[in-house]
Design a protein around this motif. Structure first.
Motif, PDB file in Angstrom:
ATOM      1  N   LEU B  42       0.810  -1.216   0.000  1.00 35.14           N
ATOM      2  CA  LEU B  42       0.000   0.000   0.000  1.00 35.14           C
ATOM      3  C   LEU B  42       0.844   1.267   0.000  1.00 35.14           C
ATOM      4  O   LEU B  42       0.294   2.370   0.034  1.00 35.14           O
ATOM      5  N   LYS B  43       2.142   1.111  -0.025  1.00 36.51           N
ATOM      6  CA  LYS B  43       3.043   2.266  -0.056  1.00 36.51           C
ATOM      7  C   LYS B  43       2.790   3.220   1.112  1.00 36.51           C
ATOM      8  O   LYS B  43       2.532   4.412   0.915  1.00 36.51           O
ATOM      9  N   ILE B  44       2.852   2.656   2.288  1.00 30.74           N
ATOM     10  CA  ILE B  44       2.654   3.467   3.492  1.00 30.74           C
ATOM     11  C   ILE B  44       3.923   3.375   4.333  1.00 30.74           C
ATOM     12  O   ILE B  44       4.393   2.283   4.624  1.00 30.74           O
ATOM     13  N   PRO B  45       4.494   4.538   4.718  1.00 29.48           N
ATOM     14  CA  PRO B  45       5.700   4.543   5.559  1.00 29.48           C
ATOM     15  C   PRO B  45       5.474   3.784   6.867  1.00 29.48           C
ATOM     16  O   PRO B  45       4.355   3.781   7.404  1.00 29.48           O
ATOM     17  N   ALA B  46       6.525   3.166   7.358  1.00 33.85           N
ATOM     18  CA  ALA B  46       6.425   2.290   8.519  1.00 33.85           C
ATOM     19  C   ALA B  46       5.731   2.923   9.723  1.00 33.85           C
ATOM     20  O   ALA B  46       4.836   2.324  10.311  1.00 33.85           O
ATOM     21  N   SER B  47       6.113   4.138  10.057  1.00 38.87           N
ATOM     22  CA  SER B  47       5.543   4.734  11.271  1.00 38.87           C
ATOM     23  C   SER B  47       4.062   5.056  11.096  1.00 38.87           C
ATOM     24  O   SER B  47       3.262   4.881  12.016  1.00 38.87           O
ATOM     25  N   LEU B  53      -2.355   0.610  12.113  1.00 37.54           N
ATOM     26  CA  LEU B  53      -2.574  -0.757  12.607  1.00 37.54           C
ATOM     27  C   LEU B  53      -2.969  -0.742  14.075  1.00 37.54           C
ATOM     28  O   LEU B  53      -3.800  -1.542  14.520  1.00 37.54           O
ATOM     29  N   LYS B  54      -2.416   0.199  14.794  1.00 32.36           N
ATOM     30  CA  LYS B  54      -2.776   0.320  16.211  1.00 32.36           C
ATOM     31  C   LYS B  54      -4.240   0.732  16.343  1.00 32.36           C
ATOM     32  O   LYS B  54      -4.972   0.210  17.192  1.00 32.36           O
ATOM     33  N   GLU B  55      -4.681   1.653  15.490  1.00 37.13           N
ATOM     34  CA  GLU B  55      -6.075   2.082  15.502  1.00 37.13           C
ATOM     35  C   GLU B  55      -7.010   0.904  15.224  1.00 37.13           C
ATOM     36  O   GLU B  55      -8.004   0.709  15.933  1.00 37.13           O
TER      37      GLU B  55
END
Lengths: 112, 112
Positions: B42-47, B53-55
DNA sequence: GCATTATTTCCATATTTATGGAAATATAGA
DNA sequence: TCTATATTTCCATAAATATGGAAATAATGC
């Protein structure tokens, strides 16, 4: 259905006050309710209510019509149906555990 | 189901990136996907990914498990099922137009 | 036209949410 | 133990959302 539309509509109901407003309008049926009545029942100040109603309407989940000095708001069932279908197809993707007992017609539940 | 829970879960998927993450995990099935793989696809930076993912996990829509150095995330089908049932019951309330063709098992559609 | 009622718009403010780099943590293998 | 890899936490910043009073707009009846 576009993902963007789904996100807009989910955002619209992903808020305590707006979810309550929408539920109230669903209960109210096709006739709907005037804004003032919604605000009274849910204890929401007029300007705040107006903001939330605009959000719901912008998302296509509610409609409004003027009846003399009142503006009646109604739930848009078709839009909710489409949203539910989108979620079922895209976020359950044939997983049986995700679909079996949606219990669409609870009003027939308590009739022995 | 509590209204608060519904709002939390709706908020979780009422966001482009998170809805895509959830859809991807639904497609991935019970095994799920490691965080890095999700971010790559999905081309999303790790942080940023970690935040989303926490949400989702906080809302109970996903779970995670550690497999060696990887953390696998999976979609929680039951939670989505419960949420859909809540919406169907509370936001459709027996309105037939809202429930008929949820098309739960699209994979059987194209089998003539 | 004027007063009354219903609703919206305007505005300031507070709060929440999203983003992503850099540093920290954790796991595994040489 | 040192190094590489995976993921998270920390942090600053930006952007979006929520709230409600006050003023503006709109519709009705006198």
């Amino acid at each position: 259905m576009e993902t963007t539309t789904a996100v807009t509509q989910l955002s619209a109901i992903a808020q305590e006050a707006r979810l309550e407003i929408f539920r109230l309008l669903v209960q109210a049926g096709a006739e709907g309710l005037p804004a003032g009545s919604i605000g009274e029942q849910l204890k929401i100040p007029a300007s705040t209510l107006s903001f939330h109603l605009k959000e719901l309407t912008h998302a296509g989940l509610t409609s409004s019509r003027q009846v003399s000095r009142f503006i009646y708001y109604t739930a848009n069932y078709e839009a909710m149906n489409t949203l539910l279908a989108y979620l079922t197809q895209n976020c359950c993707a044939g997983q049986a555990v995700c679909c079996p007992d949606l219990n669409c017609h609870p009003e027939t539940e308590n009739n022995p």
